[in-house]
Write an enzyme that holds these catalytic residues in place. Structure first.
Site, PDB file in Angstrom:
ATOM      1  N   HIS A  89       0.807  -1.218   0.000  1.00  0.00           N
ATOM      2  CA  HIS A  89       0.000   0.000   0.000  1.00  0.00           C
ATOM      3  C   HIS A  89       0.844   1.274   0.000  1.00  0.00           C
ATOM      4  O   HIS A  89       0.337   2.351  -0.302  1.00  0.00           O
ATOM      5  CB  HIS A  89      -1.003  -0.002   1.177  1.00  0.00           C
ATOM      6  CG  HIS A  89      -0.410   0.237   2.522  1.00  0.00           C
ATOM      7  ND1 HIS A  89      -0.216  -0.759   3.450  1.00  0.00           N
ATOM      8  CD2 HIS A  89       0.005   1.368   3.125  1.00  0.00           C
ATOM      9  CE1 HIS A  89       0.274  -0.244   4.558  1.00  0.00           C
ATOM     10  NE2 HIS A  89       0.423   1.049   4.378  1.00  0.00           N
ATOM     11  N   ASP A 119       0.098  -7.717   1.686  1.00  0.00           N
ATOM     12  CA  ASP A 119       0.527  -6.315   1.665  1.00  0.00           C
ATOM     13  C   ASP A 119       2.050  -6.212   1.723  1.00  0.00           C
ATOM     14  O   ASP A 119       2.630  -5.778   2.716  1.00  0.00           O
ATOM     15  CB  ASP A 119      -0.113  -5.569   2.832  1.00  0.00           C
ATOM     16  CG  ASP A 119       0.056  -4.058   2.721  1.00  0.00           C
ATOM     17  OD1 ASP A 119       0.584  -3.582   1.698  1.00  0.00           O
ATOM     18  OD2 ASP A 119      -0.346  -3.354   3.667  1.00  0.00           O
ATOM     19  N   SER A 195       4.598   2.573   7.799  1.00  0.00           N
ATOM     20  CA  SER A 195       4.335   1.408   6.959  1.00  0.00           C
ATOM     21  C   SER A 195       5.556   1.008   6.148  1.00  0.00           C
ATOM     22  O   SER A 195       6.184   1.844   5.497  1.00  0.00           O
ATOM     23  CB  SER A 195       3.183   1.697   5.990  1.00  0.00           C
ATOM     24  OG  SER A 195       1.953   1.418   6.574  1.00  0.00           O
TER      25      SER A 195
END
Length: 372
Positions: A89, A119, A195
């Site tokens: 993402h 992911d 992230s």
């Protein structure tokens, strides 16, 4: 600084910590078996290192990733080819990305693999080829109580380190299009921009996971165990994708206006400031000051003022309503400081004015008074 709010999903509970993209119909194929030995650093089990050495060595190999649409996240070097592991993402919808290293270099990167099911993605950075990568825990799983570090660029603050423990195992939830399963739950705080950064064992420096999501209330984060995805990453490093899945953003995060952003993140900036001082990173702590403050206080004077401070603990903190794109943070802190050659515990009330300078959140001014 990226001024995006955390994306609320799953009844506004879970958030991903970077740009998010939805998968379309293209399926990502990953070789189930690989031949040859990947050029990857594997830690020797049982080798303990000093914590400061682990932090220093890890920070050098964690980067900030920026896409053309302004999304920002983190990644870490995992092999000698200059390949970074990150979250899908973070780089969804991009082939070319910009990389900012810990030593202030800006390099070009190319997404060579991205999954529509897990992911995870891999970015190749030729400028990092030949650099010794982070050590990877390929087989062993972490256990509840293991002490960990989360390293990344939350809210644009590059090379931020937060500490905590593995507080849960086997967590699962869904953030479309990904089903997150068998996750580590961690107590190390993470925020937007974390992230793709590594979750690191505090004792050995091994990468245990990929920091991927956070809980909107409280200091709870979630990491994908690296052992679950390392084979996928190695597949792309060995055979880069000719064409990437056409991933597009399913939901563009709303931008906060500056007034809301200041109030939202002012306490985070103050906490980050004291974390830097506790790690003796005076250069970075000084960089968080506003221009007028720096004009009044040289770096040498700033550093000298904190050399006798061994540890700062924030006992209480609150943020006043923001006005004119600024906010006031008032905190009570306990300080272990050297007085007349001996360390004593002192308490202070400190007040900071926080606001933006050139789109960067800064400590514009500060004052403190001793509490008897």
């Amino acid at each position: 600084m990226n001024k995006r709010i955390w994306i609320s999903v799953i009844a506004s509970a879970f958030i991903v910590c970077g740009g998010f993209g939805a998968a379309l119909a293209v399926h990502t194929e990953v070789p189930s078996r690989l031949t040859g030995k990947p050029m990857i650093a594997v830690a020797e089990p049982g080798k303990a290192k000093p914590l400061k050495d682990i932090i220093f060595e890890t920070q050098k190999l964690v980067v900030m990733i920026e896409t053309d649409d302004g999304s920002q996240g983190s990644g870490f070097l995992y092999n000698l080819d200059g390949d970074l592991i990150t979250n899908a993402h973070v780089v969804a919808g991009s082939r070319k990305v910009k990389i900012k290293t810990a030593d202030a270099r800006e390099l070009d990167g190319e997404v060579i693999g991205i999954s529509t099911e897990t992911d995870v993605a891999v970015v190749r950075v030729p400028g990092l080829a030949g650099t010794e990568p982070l050590q990877i825990s390929r087989d062993e799983k972490a256990e509840v109580g293991d002490e960990v570090l989360a390293v990344g660029s939350p809210l644009g603050f590059q090379n931020t380190v937060t500490t905590g423990i593995i507080s849960g195992l086997g967590r699962s939830f869904e953030i479309e299009p990904y089903l997150y399963s068998d996750l580590y739950q961690i107590s190390a705080p993470i925020a937007p921009g974390n992230s793709g950064g590594p979750l690191v064992d505090q004792k050995t420096g091994e990468v245990l996971g990929i920091n991927s999501a956070g809980y909107e209330q409280g200091s709870i984060g979630f990491s994908i165990p690296i052992a679950n995805v390392i084979t996928i990453a190695e597949g792309w490093s060995k055979e880069p994708m000719d064409e990437l899945p056409e991933l597009t953003l399913s939901e563009e995060p709303d931008n906060l206006d500056e007034e809301a952003s200041v109030e939202e993140f002012a306490d985070y900036l103050v906490t980050h400031f004291y974390d830097s001082l506790n790690n003796a990173d005076y250069v970075y702590a000084y960089s968080l000051l506003g221009g007028n403050w720096k004009e009044r206080t040289s770096y040498e004077k700033f550093r000298e003022g904190y050399l006798g401070t061994r540890n700062v603990v924030i006992d209480n903190m609150h943020v006043n309503d923001s006005r004119d794109d600024k906010a006031t943070v008032i905190a009570i802190i306990s300080v272990d400081e050297r007085v007349n050659g001996e360390y004593v515990l002192s308490k202070y009330q400190v007040t900071y004015e926080v606001g933006y300078e050139n789109d960067q959140l800064k400590l514009l001014s500060g004052k403190g008074k001793a509490i008897k």
